[in-house]
Design an enzyme around this catalytic site. Structure first.
Site, PDB file in Angstrom:
ATOM      1  N   SER A  86       1.065  -1.360   0.068  1.00  0.00           N
ATOM      2  CA  SER A  86       0.148  -0.089   0.082  1.00  0.00           C
ATOM      3  C   SER A  86       1.225   1.464  -0.120  1.00  0.00           C
ATOM      4  CB  SER A  86      -0.783  -0.332   1.627  1.00  0.00           C
ATOM      5  OG  SER A  86      -2.249   1.476   1.254  1.00  0.00           O
ATOM      6  N   ASP A 139      -6.435   1.701  -3.486  1.00  0.00           N
ATOM      7  CA  ASP A 139      -7.402   1.400  -2.395  1.00  0.00           C
ATOM      8  C   ASP A 139      -8.223   2.468  -1.582  1.00  0.00           C
ATOM      9  OD1 ASP A 139      -5.432   1.012  -0.438  1.00  0.00           O
ATOM     10  OD2 ASP A 139      -6.592  -0.789   0.396  1.00  0.00           O
ATOM     11  N   GLU A 142     -13.079   5.755   6.249  1.00  0.00           N
ATOM     12  CA  GLU A 142     -11.509   6.125   6.857  1.00  0.00           C
ATOM     13  C   GLU A 142     -11.225   7.229   6.635  1.00  0.00           C
ATOM     14  OE1 GLU A 142      -9.642   2.836   8.693  1.00  0.00           O
ATOM     15  OE2 GLU A 142      -8.728   2.575   7.003  1.00  0.00           O
ATOM     16  N   THR A 150       0.089  -1.385  12.021  1.00  0.00           N
ATOM     17  CA  THR A 150       0.867  -1.948  11.332  1.00  0.00           C
ATOM     18  C   THR A 150       2.037  -1.224  10.876  1.00  0.00           C
ATOM     19  OG1 THR A 150       0.351   0.234  10.148  1.00  0.00           O
ATOM     20  CG2 THR A 150      -0.892  -1.380   9.723  1.00  0.00           C
ATOM     21  N   ARG A 173      -0.162   5.972  17.959  1.00  0.00           N
ATOM     22  CA  ARG A 173      -0.359   7.022  17.745  1.00  0.00           C
ATOM     23  C   ARG A 173      -1.140   8.645  18.191  1.00  0.00           C
ATOM     24  NH1 ARG A 173       1.341   5.527  12.372  1.00  0.00           N
ATOM     25  NH2 ARG A 173       0.715   3.898  11.581  1.00  0.00           N
TER      26      ARG A 173
HETATM   27  C1  16G Z   1      -4.152  -0.649   7.230  1.00  0.00           C
HETATM   28  C2  16G Z   1      -5.656  -0.529   6.734  1.00  0.00           C
HETATM   29  C3  16G Z   1      -6.132   0.816   6.863  1.00  0.00           C
HETATM   30  C4  16G Z   1      -5.588   1.669   8.912  1.00  0.00           C
HETATM   31  C5  16G Z   1      -4.219   1.760   8.855  1.00  0.00           C
HETATM   32  C6  16G Z   1      -3.848   1.991  10.142  1.00  0.00           C
HETATM   33  C7  16G Z   1      -6.936  -2.311   6.322  1.00  0.00           C
HETATM   34  C8  16G Z   1      -6.548  -2.191   4.491  1.00  0.00           C
HETATM   35  N1  16G Z   1      -5.985  -1.299   6.262  1.00  0.00           N
HETATM   36  O1  16G Z   1      -3.588   0.231   6.577  1.00  0.00           O
HETATM   37  O2  16G Z   1      -7.842   0.550   7.322  1.00  0.00           O
HETATM   38  O3  16G Z   1      -6.547   3.001   8.742  1.00  0.00           O
HETATM   39  O4  16G Z   1      -3.987   0.389   8.663  1.00  0.00           O
HETATM   40  O5  16G Z   1      -2.676   1.897  10.552  1.00  0.00           O
HETATM   41  O6  16G Z   1      -7.380  -2.521   6.766  1.00  0.00           O
HETATM   42  P1  16G Z   1      -2.004   1.980  11.749  1.00  0.00           P
HETATM   43  O7  16G Z   1      -2.775   0.667  12.517  1.00  0.00           O
HETATM   44  O8  16G Z   1      -1.179   2.105  11.695  1.00  0.00           O
HETATM   45  O9  16G Z   1      -2.697   3.385  12.667  1.00  0.00           O
HETATM   46 ZN    ZN Z   2      -4.101   0.584  -0.159  1.00  0.00          ZN
END
Ligand code: 16G
Ligand code: ZN
Length: 530
Positions: free
Chosen positions: A64, A282, A373, A502, A507
């Site tokens: 992504s 996406d 989101e 991720t 945060r």
């Molecule tokens: C992932 C999620 C996205 C979310 C992000 C938050 C999917 C396909 N993607 O990229 O929707 O906004 O995580 O990231 O679900 P974070 O937990 O690091 O803040």
């Molecule tokens: Zn993406």
């Protein structure tokens, strides 16, 4: 499938000394750590397909909006949704199996656990984004699929939402809920046909789209070939997929949303429309600069959600269809002004934890569930009964007939499997054209509260536990009280802390009546974490 074949194939992909986790959006990390993970995800996809009686499962290789050196992999379930969350743990366990024998043993353990029959031929389709590391990871996947006798099909470089679309089409082909032709041409044709109908006798000038130098670039160019050129001109920028280092660099939806500024490559004309996609297309955000001061204005996922919900609400109203529920699903990051605006329109809002699967699930509760989101990932879902009503409703006036026709086309224009930047782009363009709105008029629906997003490095992000859709901390004990005390000192303020799903960080989000207050609140909350 023989034990020897699996073990021999697995040998080519030894596991590095690393613990893996199937997170919010699958596995994601530095690409050189991923070959064994992707191989094992291939085995899991085969099992998942057999468990689902041979229905097609998708495997998408992408990271992504992450930097070029990263990559990732995730599974797509038969109706084009994200992998059912109870299976994420099996992915994690398989990825962490110590050696080839352990991989095989866990594989057979799952077969037994779910009583998975060997008579079913598994089917898997796959694709990737444009990263340099993608071909080697695709090969690892292919080796796994071959080792366990999967009937597989490669789709090459595709956007994540395209693969979701293809999975759903393949599994519904020939049924009365067929989703579309299971080819990329089918995808472009479905979206563009609906768009061209909705734009009949309308023109919306031009929109400039920054493609983050990712797979959205070539996909958008292809899509554009199918659009009526009298309706729209799409100016495609940042679409260099040959120079790998450019991916998501100084461009893309994440850059624009996080920095709240134009990509350096874009010189904006007052009141012209701009949009940025992320690396796998996406996510999308819009923006413009105003005529008076050339100030940058972001039109994010919240603004897209409110635009879509009110437009669809009006169409339903004009169509004569009654008792039709429309709801908007957001996360804690949704700007407080957007939530207030939606509720003022008489529409219900729900807040879920971050991550598409949570929003998607909550949106299923409505005839029409709009979920976005703030970062620009989202779509609109119509329930089977809503579709049935829209497609069989007998209009009682020409105005009703027009509204019904528009509604039908809207349901075709929207990729209902997952948030899709290309589909969302066309949806926004249609709505603005129908309303004859310039971006400032769209923006004027409500004024965002100034906000700030920070990240903090902490020793252990797992020590942070949340409740109330991530809006409150339960652990570390006492921290939430301190945050509440700070929030109480500012006007219209809100702040929350959540562990990232991720990255190994926590945060911090803060919003308040003024820019100074929002910044100060974010800094003070962040200071509590030291
Ligand atoms: C992932 C999620 C996205 C979310 C992000 C938050 C999917 C396909 N993607 O990229 O929707 O906004 O995580 O990231 O679900 P974070 O937990 O690091 O803040
Ligand atoms: Zn993406």
């Amino acid at each position: 499938m023989s034990q020897e074949a699996v073990i021999a194939a697995s040998k080519a992909y030894p596991k590095p000394a690393q613990t893996f986790q199937y997170g919010t959006a699958g596995f994601r990390m530095k690409a050189d750590l991923l070959p064994s993970v992707v191989f094992r995800v291939g085995l899991l996809a085969a099992l998942r397909s057999r468990y689902k009686n041979g229905q097609v499962i998708g495997v998408m290789i992408t990271a992504s909006h992450n930097p070029p050196a990263d990559n990732g992999v995730k599974l797509i379930d038969p109706m084009g949704e994200m992998l059912e969350s109870s299976w994420e743990a099996y992915g994690t366990a398989l990825a962490n199996a110590e050696d080839d024998q352990a991989v095989y043993d866990y594989y057979t353990h799952l077969e037994q656990k779910f009583n998975i029959k060997s008579s079913v031929t598994p089917q898997v389709i796959y694709g990737s984004d444009t990263r340099e590391s993608s071909p080697a990871l695709v090969q690892a996947l292919k080796d796994a699929l071959d080792a366990v006798g999967v009937k597989s099909q490669a789709f090459g470089a595709v956007t994540t939402p395209q693969l979701h679309y293809l999975v759903r089409c393949l599994n519904t082909e020939g049924t009365d809920h067929a989703y579309g032709k299971p080819t990329l041409e089918g995808y472009y044709s479905k979206l563009s046909t609906a768009f061209n109908h909705l734009m009949t006798n309308r023109s919306n000038g031009s929109v400039t789209v920054d493609c983050a130098n990712g797979v959205g670039g070539p996909a958008l160019r292809e899509l554009q070939k199918h659009l009526n050129p009298d309706s729209i001109t799409i100016i495609v920028t940042n679409d260099d997929t040959e120079t790998f280092s450019k991916l998501n660099s100084q461009s893309g939806a994440d850059y624009v949303k996080t920095n709240q500024r134009l990509p350096p490559s874009v010189t904006a004309q007052p009141l012209a429309r701009y949009a940025s996609l992320d690396g796998d297309a996406d996510r999308i955000v819009y923006y413009y600069v105003d005529a008076k001061t050339s100030t940058f204005h972001l039109l994010d996922g919240d603004k897209i959600a409110t635009l879509a919900a009110s437009f669809i609400g009006d169409l339903v109203h004009h169509s004569g269809i009654t008792d039709f529920s429309i709801g908007v699903v957001q996360t804690a990051y949704a700007n407080g002004s957007s939530t207030a605006y939606i509720e003022k329109q008489g529409l219900p809002t729900v807040c879920t934890p971050t991550g598409v699967k949570h929003l998607h699930h909550a949106a299923l509760a409505y005839d029409c569930g709009v979920y976005f989101e703030a970062n620009g990932h989202g779509t609109v879902l119509f329930s089977p009964s809503a579709l049935q009503r829209i497609f069989t409703h007998e209009p009682e006036s020409p105005a009703q007939a027009t509204a019904i026709t528009h509604l039908k086309n809207i349901t075709e224009l929207i990729n209902q499997t997952v948030g899709d930047a290309l589909s969302d782009l066309l949806l926004v363009e249609v709505i603005l054209a129908h309303k004859a709105w310039t971006p400032d008029l769209w923006d004027a629906c409500y004024t965002d509260l100034p906000n700030r997003l920070e990240k903090a490095e902490v020793v252990d992000r797992n020590a942070f536990k949340t409740t109330d859709a991530e809006r409150k901390l339960t652990h570390p004990a006492g921290l939430q009280d301190q945050i509440d005390a700070l929030v109480g000192k500012y006007d219209q303020a809100r702040s929350f802390v959540r562990p990232s799903g991720t990255e190994n960080v926590v945060r911090v989000y803060a919003e308040a009546a003024t820019r100074t207050q929002a910044d100060e609140l974010a800094q003070k909350v962040k200071a509590l974490l030291r």
